[in-house]
Write a protein that holds these residues in place. Structure first.
Motif, PDB file in Angstrom:
ATOM      1  N   UNK A   1       1.030  14.564  -8.646  1.00  0.00           N
ATOM      2  CA  UNK A   1       1.829  15.793  -8.657  1.00  0.00           C
ATOM      3  C   UNK A   1       2.368  16.090 -10.046  1.00  0.00           C
ATOM      4  N   UNK A   2       2.725  15.035 -10.779  1.00  0.00           N
ATOM      5  CA  UNK A   2       3.268  15.218 -12.118  1.00  0.00           C
ATOM      6  C   UNK A   2       2.221  15.738 -13.106  1.00  0.00           C
ATOM      7  N   UNK A   3       0.950  15.532 -12.773  1.00  0.00           N
ATOM      8  CA  UNK A   3      -0.135  16.002 -13.632  1.00  0.00           C
ATOM      9  C   UNK A   3      -0.659  14.978 -14.616  1.00  0.00           C
ATOM     10  N   UNK A   4       0.084  13.863 -14.782  1.00  0.00           N
ATOM     11  CA  UNK A   4      -0.348  12.850 -15.747  1.00  0.00           C
ATOM     12  C   UNK A   4      -1.649  12.181 -15.318  1.00  0.00           C
ATOM     13  N   UNK A   5      -1.801  11.955 -14.016  1.00  0.00           N
ATOM     14  CA  UNK A   5      -3.007  11.286 -13.534  1.00  0.00           C
ATOM     15  C   UNK A   5      -4.243  12.148 -13.784  1.00  0.00           C
ATOM     16  N   UNK A   6      -4.114  13.440 -13.545  1.00  0.00           N
ATOM     17  CA  UNK A   6      -5.247  14.332 -13.783  1.00  0.00           C
ATOM     18  C   UNK A   6      -5.605  14.393 -15.266  1.00  0.00           C
ATOM     19  N   UNK A   7      -4.579  14.360 -16.126  1.00  0.00           N
ATOM     20  CA  UNK A   7      -4.851  14.341 -17.572  1.00  0.00           C
ATOM     21  C   UNK A   7      -5.599  13.077 -17.975  1.00  0.00           C
TER      22      UNK A   7
ATOM     23  N   UNK B   1       0.818  -1.223   0.000  1.00  0.00           N
ATOM     24  CA  UNK B   1       0.000   0.000   0.000  1.00  0.00           C
ATOM     25  C   UNK B   1       0.846   1.265   0.000  1.00  0.00           C
ATOM     26  N   UNK B   2       1.949   1.254   0.742  1.00  0.00           N
ATOM     27  CA  UNK B   2       2.775   2.456   0.831  1.00  0.00           C
ATOM     28  C   UNK B   2       3.425   2.781  -0.518  1.00  0.00           C
ATOM     29  N   UNK B   3       3.999   1.770  -1.189  1.00  0.00           N
ATOM     30  CA  UNK B   3       4.612   2.009  -2.497  1.00  0.00           C
ATOM     31  C   UNK B   3       3.577   2.454  -3.522  1.00  0.00           C
ATOM     32  N   UNK B   4       2.396   1.854  -3.453  1.00  0.00           N
ATOM     33  CA  UNK B   4       1.330   2.229  -4.384  1.00  0.00           C
ATOM     34  C   UNK B   4       0.883   3.664  -4.159  1.00  0.00           C
ATOM     35  N   UNK B   5       0.738   4.049  -2.880  1.00  0.00           N
ATOM     36  CA  UNK B   5       0.342   5.423  -2.584  1.00  0.00           C
ATOM     37  C   UNK B   5       1.415   6.410  -3.022  1.00  0.00           C
ATOM     38  N   UNK B   6       2.677   6.048  -2.807  1.00  0.00           N
ATOM     39  CA  UNK B   6       3.764   6.921  -3.259  1.00  0.00           C
ATOM     40  C   UNK B   6       3.696   7.137  -4.779  1.00  0.00           C
ATOM     41  N   UNK B   7       3.489   6.057  -5.517  1.00  0.00           N
ATOM     42  CA  UNK B   7       3.407   6.159  -6.964  1.00  0.00           C
ATOM     43  C   UNK B   7       2.189   6.982  -7.380  1.00  0.00           C
ATOM     44  N   UNK B   8       1.064   6.740  -6.708  1.00  0.00           N
ATOM     45  CA  UNK B   8      -0.152   7.493  -7.010  1.00  0.00           C
ATOM     46  C   UNK B   8       0.070   8.985  -6.780  1.00  0.00           C
ATOM     47  N   UNK B   9       0.735   9.340  -5.664  1.00  0.00           N
ATOM     48  CA  UNK B   9       0.987  10.742  -5.354  1.00  0.00           C
ATOM     49  C   UNK B   9       1.955  11.375  -6.362  1.00  0.00           C
ATOM     50  N   UNK B  10       2.936  10.604  -6.811  1.00  0.00           N
ATOM     51  CA  UNK B  10       3.868  11.119  -7.808  1.00  0.00           C
ATOM     52  C   UNK B  10       3.141  11.372  -9.133  1.00  0.00           C
ATOM     53  N   UNK B  11       2.283  10.443  -9.524  1.00  0.00           N
ATOM     54  CA  UNK B  11       1.511  10.635 -10.753  1.00  0.00           C
ATOM     55  C   UNK B  11       0.580  11.838 -10.642  1.00  0.00           C
TER      56      UNK B  11
END
Length: 257
Positions: free
Chosen positions: A52-58, A40-50
């Motif tokens: 912040x990077x803006x790719x997830x919102x796109x 869960x921690x690694x997944x949350x870290x990756x989710x937060x990076x995506x």
């Protein structure tokens, strides 16, 4: 806030820490080939990076555009046809066999043909969303129109209402709760079908993000994308329910979708 209210909230959301504990244990025991299952921690870290990077919102924005475009077209066609079929028995008897012939075919079965004819892009995804959400809306609309109480119709005819006035002022409002249920179900199907389409036929959106994560061997991004799909779908469903129950169906007590 009282202790009883806090306890009630805790009971409602106790599944979240339980899920995280089970997920953590699963991540310690299971490996994906040479890669450990993402915690869960690694997944949350990756989710937060995506995020912040803006790719997830796109990707979220692209998926919302795709599903909104296709679902709007589907709703207009399905409601119009459903009202017509529910009101006119001849039209129902004529179209029902054909619709029942194609209805059991899952949207995924149409995907290869759609890609073969129209290629990769927005159109194949739109067509699949329309198909996936069409029948729940259509069937609920037909059911709602057919179950309108005849005494309302007879009273309106006695008062001299024409066909258009009867449809606009009596039939459609009486069938509206059933239509809304169909819209809610149809949107759920549209969201699921869209993700399938984005995995293969559309080069943008959350489904395409998961596909890219497979090619780049990033399992934590795959799970982050899956969680995002679930959260966005849940949020849209709850928003739809809240708006409908508070503003649209507030005049019909006891009816909640």
């Amino acid at each position: 806030m009282s202790f009883r209210q806090l306890l009630k909230i805790g009971q409602r959301w106790i599944w979240i820490p339980c899920l995280l504990i089970l997920w953590s244990l699963f991540a310690r025991l299971v490996h994906l080939g040479t890669w450990p299952f993402p915690s869960p921690w690694l997944t949350f870290q990756k989710w937060w990076w995506l995020f912040k990077d803006g790719n997830l919102l796109k990707d979220i924005g692209a998926s919302l555009f795709h599903v909104g475009y296709g679902f709007s077209i589907s709703a207009i066609i399905a409601i119009s046809l459903g009202v017509l079929m529910g009101w006119n028995k001849k039209v129902f008897d004529y179209l029902n066999p054909f619709l029942n012939l194609i209805r059991p075919t899952p949207p995924a079965a149409w995907l290869p043909l759609v890609v073969f004819v129209w290629g990769i892009g927005l159109l194949p995804g739109t067509l699949l969303v329309i198909y996936g959400s069409f029948f729940p809306i259509l069937l609920n609309t037909i059911n709602g129109v057919q179950n309108v109480e005849r005494r309302y119709v007879n009273a309106a005819l006695t008062l001299g209402l024409g066909k258009r006035q009867l449809m606009r002022n009596i039939v459609v409002p009486a069938a509206f709760p059933s239509i809304l249920v169909g819209l809610r179900m149809g949107f759920g199907f549209a969201w699921m079908v869209l993700i399938i389409a984005e995995l293969i036929a559309v080069q943008s959106g959350l489904g395409y993000m998961i596909l890219l994560s497979v090619t780049t061997l990033e399992p934590e991004s795959i799970i982050a994308g899956m969680l995002t799909i679930g959260m966005v779908g849940l949020g849209l469903d709850q928003l739809f329910r809240a708006l409908v129950n508070k503003y649209i169906l507030k005049w019909q007590k006891g009816i909640v979708i």
